[in-house]
Design an enzyme around this catalytic site. Structure first.
Site, PDB file in Angstrom:
ATOM      1  N   GLY A 187       0.800  -1.217   0.000  1.00 29.94           N
ATOM      2  CA  GLY A 187       0.000   0.000   0.000  1.00 29.94           C
ATOM      3  C   GLY A 187       0.831   1.265   0.000  1.00 29.94           C
ATOM      4  O   GLY A 187       0.388   2.320  -0.445  1.00 29.94           O
ATOM      5  N   GLU A 188       2.037   1.178   0.518  1.00 30.63           N
ATOM      6  CA  GLU A 188       2.859   2.381   0.639  1.00 30.63           C
ATOM      7  C   GLU A 188       4.053   2.390  -0.306  1.00 30.63           C
ATOM      8  O   GLU A 188       4.722   3.400  -0.467  1.00 30.63           O
ATOM      9  CB  GLU A 188       3.323   2.529   2.102  1.00 30.63           C
TER      10      GLU A 188
END
Ligand code: MOS
Length: 758
Positions: A724-725
């Site tokens: 996600g990052e």
């Protein structure tokens, strides 16, 4: 832009559309402040107009006189409850309404509660405070800041990592660079505004608030209010953008809960975008000094990374991204040092890849500068410094596919067409540049519980107190259950975002998919075991197949020899209609108290650089093309290709979406995004979406995400590395590298603006 989800390759799941997609696009996935609440009163915050000093008098008479005003909670009214704390669950120890001290501009000084929003807003504007004002320190160069080493001062940063003798190696290096870089203040602007709705039924407190950590908040709110956590329920079913902003609980939640108790009815406080800049967390500005020494052949012998980060007066918030940068390449020797700069500001907090975004920006810029010094292709420079083991502890990588990422990205991008000489690529009036950078994000997981129920008609319900912050975690948790239990995803429902569900860790640090899927996997396997035993046992539909290898497919238990028994027949044999299992997953290396801590909202993180056996990271390579108008210096990013390897990909559609969103944000960081600060007043200036620039569709032309197959069994039972990052790490450096290649101008301070290139 091509919108098709990538076809799954090895170790990748199907591009199932998000199971909540229809609810999202039809407006039925209500945010917490949208949920119907009977008899609600409206709360509006009043905030300080100074950044430093104390309140000498608070004049509330005119506000109280506004028709419809029910109550005003202000300084002194929180004495009965405990102060907020700074840490993983609490955003800041700054305790507005507990004392008269002002620690930052826009600090909460009162909450007005009224029958209508309009009355509350009018009254909040009529509150007057007299202040004993002092001169605030706004940022790095202000007089009056306090600088201290982060190590030993912050629980978030234990030590300055080092390896070998940096000083000697750097002094002896044949080629060296020594440069400074900086990244600006950046503020969260989720489309969903921040809000708290709270009400009491006897001793029971219910809070609707967008949250990335319902279990943690339940515990922390109960602590502040001095009540039993069992009497607190946090509800946060859908969230409109989080990215860390809804991770730690701010002081507002307890204030609204106290107001609701005082007025004896539900109170809803929606924070304006303007007020969110001060009352929520943000990404603080950073500075970096990077030194790299290398041999003429391009092998790095010395890497030094010093970082400075702004934080509030009270809290030692620090991201300390040197843990990732110091393990990136085969350096020989490493020196790192991180310092805190305390200013009169609200406490910063997590924002998508908090440590890596600024620190890797600095590292990857420096790598590009070094490649130029060496006269080497920047991708080649990374290739020859690819490490066998991580440089700090000498541990192996659980898996590392960085070079594969570069190879696949380079091929798709056409990197071989890049002409090495600066300023040599041109298309009419446009100067063309091509640049690259590495993305990295630590792979962690935390203890997590889940409950899974399978009924005899093949329906599955998955429950876990995790959070759908837009990543698709509901969908991938459902996919995991569908796959293990052999049912179609359409028959799976997933419940999340409620502290009454089995506890899950904070949805931060890219741990949710790995943690939740590992717990769901465990619950499903317990169901399978019972079904298999009943199917092959005495009186079961597959009786006598005891030695067969069993699987679940198409709502049936099947044997490796092709025999099959329908789910309903197995349930009949068991004389039950449903099977439900509750599972607790704890990552390898968890402490004996790990699960207890999960229930207390203090989930332990494992993985990243913390494990004994190996270090665990996901990687990517990002290549970009920029075009700069030779007359106006307008900067465009027409093309960006990112290739990423992150272990098992649960769903190629949601994975691509996360990575694409990260890269788009990265372009925003490169070219647009910055909070300007009025240095005299320590005040944020451009605090709305009109002045706070973010990329729009017209800014991003062609963006390609390549998912590179990778198998890693060491990370967690699900084999998943969070992503996600990952996508927005490295992007800004790749843009800076391309801008240099196009123009010969090295911009070391973000964002890169037209005026930097004139
Ligand atoms: Mo993320 S910044 O770990 O919510």
């Amino acid at each position: 832009m091509n919108q098709a989800a990538p076809a799954p390759k090895e170790n990748m799941g199907n591009p199932v559309p998000r199971i909540d997609a229809r609810l999202k696009v039809t407006g039925q996935a209500g945010y917490p402040a949208d949920l119907a609440t009977a008899n609600v009163a409206y709360g509006v915050l009043a905030t300080s107009t100074i950044a430093k000093g104390s309140i000498s008098a608070l004049r509330l008479e005119r506000a109280r006189a506004v028709p419809g005003v029910l109550d005003i909670v202000s300084v002194g009214d929180m004495d009965e409850v405990d102060k907020p704390e700074f840490g993983n669950t609490g955003a800041s120890s700054i305790a507005p309404l507990h004392d008269k001290t002002i620690f930052h501009d826009g600090q909460i000084i009162a909450l007005v509660v009224a029958e209508t929003f309009e009355a509350a807003a009018e009254a909040a504007m009529l509150i007057r405070a007299d202040y004993a004002q002092e001169t605030p320190s706004a940022s790095f160069d202000s007089r009056g800041t306090r600088i201290e080493p982060a190590a030993g001062k912050s629980p978030m940063y234990k030590e300055n990592l080092k390896a070998g003798d940096f000083d000697a190696a750097y002094a002896a290096a044949a080629v060296k660079i020594d440069q400074k870089y900086s990244t600006p203040t950046q503020h969260h602007n989720p489309i969903e505004l921040f809000s708290t709705t709270a009400w009491w039924q006897g001793d029971q407190l219910t809070v609707h608030e967008p949250s990335q950590n319902v279990t943690g908040w339940k515990t922390e709110l109960a602590r502040q209010l001095k009540i039993d956590p069992a009497n607190v329920r946090i509800v946060s079913p859908y969230i409109g953008g989080a990215f860390g902003s809804k991770g730690p609980m701010t002081a507002r939640t307890a204030i609204v809960a106290v107001a609701a108790r005082r007025v004896g009815r539900p109170v809803r406080c929606v924070v304006s975008r303007l007020q969110a800049y001060d009352t929520q967390t943000y990404r603080a500005e950073t500075r970096h000094r990077i030194r790299i020494g290398a041999n003429r052949d391009g092998r790095i012998t010395a890497f030094g990374h010093e970082g400075w980060e702004v934080t509030s007066r009270l809290d030692p918030y620090v991201v300390g991204g040197t843990s990732a940068t110091s393990r990136m390449y085969n350096y020989g020797s490493v020196l790192t040092r991180v310092s805190l700069v305390h200013a009169d500001r609200n406490t910063p907090g997590y924002m998508r890849s908090p440590p890596e975004t600024p620190y890797v920006y600095a590292l990857e810029n420096a790598m590009d500068e070094m490649a130029v010094e060496l006269g080497m292709d920047p991708v080649e420079f990374r290739r020859i410094n690819e490490p066998e083991k991580e440089p700090i502890g000498g541990k192996p990588f659980s898996s590392r596919s960085l070079i594969k990422c570069y190879d696949q990205a380079a091929e798709a991008f056409g990197w071989s067409k890049r002409e090495a000489a600066v300023g040599s690529m041109r298309d009419g009036d446009w100067l063309v540049g091509m640049g690259c950078a590495t993305a990295i994000y630590p792979t962690a997981a935390a203890p997590c519980a889940a409950r899974v129920r399978l009924t005899d008609d093949g329906h599955v319900r998955v429950q876990s107190g995790s959070h759908e912050i837009g990543t698709g975690v509901r969908t991938v948790a459902g996919q995991m259950a569908a796959e293990r239990l052999g049912v179609d995803i359409d028959k799976v429902s997933v419940e999340m975002g409620d502290s009454t569900l089995p506890p899950a860790p904070v949805s931060g640090g890219s741990i949710s998919t790995a943690s939740v899927c590992s717990a769901v996997l465990k619950a499903c396997d317990a169901i399978r075991e019972k079904l298999f035993a009943a199917a092959v046992g005495e009186g079961g539909p597959l009786a006598g197949s005891g030695k067969a290898k069993l699987e679940m497919e198409k709502e049936a238990v099947v044997t490796d020899s092709g025999k099959s028994a329908r789910l309903s027949d197995v349930f009949n044999a068991m004389q039950i209609g449903a099977l439900e299992e509750y599972a607790e997953f704890a990552p390898k290396g968890s402490s004996p108290e790990a699960l207890k801590k999960l229930y207390a909202g203090q989930a332990e993180f494992h993985g990243g650089d913390q494990d004994e056996d190996s270090v665990k990271y996901a990687y990517g390579a990002e290549l970009v093309e920029v075009r700069i108008n030779s007359y106006t210096r307008e900067i465009r990013v027409p093309r960006i290709v990112g290739a990423f390897a992150a272990g098992r990909i649960m769903n190629t559609r949601t994975a691509r979406s996360q990575l694409m969103g990260g890269m788009i944000w990265g372009i925003g960081q490169a070219l647009h995004e910055a909070t300007e600060i009025d240095q005299r007043h320590a005040r944020y200036v451009n605090r709305d979406l009109q002045d706070y620039l973010v990329p729009v569709n017209a800014d991003i032309k062609q963006l390609e995400v390549i998912l590179v197959p990778e198998v890693d069994h060491a990370v967690n039972p699900a084999g998943v590395k969070g992503l996600g990052e990952l996508g927005n790490v490295g992007t800004a450096a790749a843009v800076a590298s391309a801008v240099y290649h196009a123009t010969g101008r090295r911009i070391r301070d973000l964002p890169i603006r037209i005026e930097d290139l004139i």
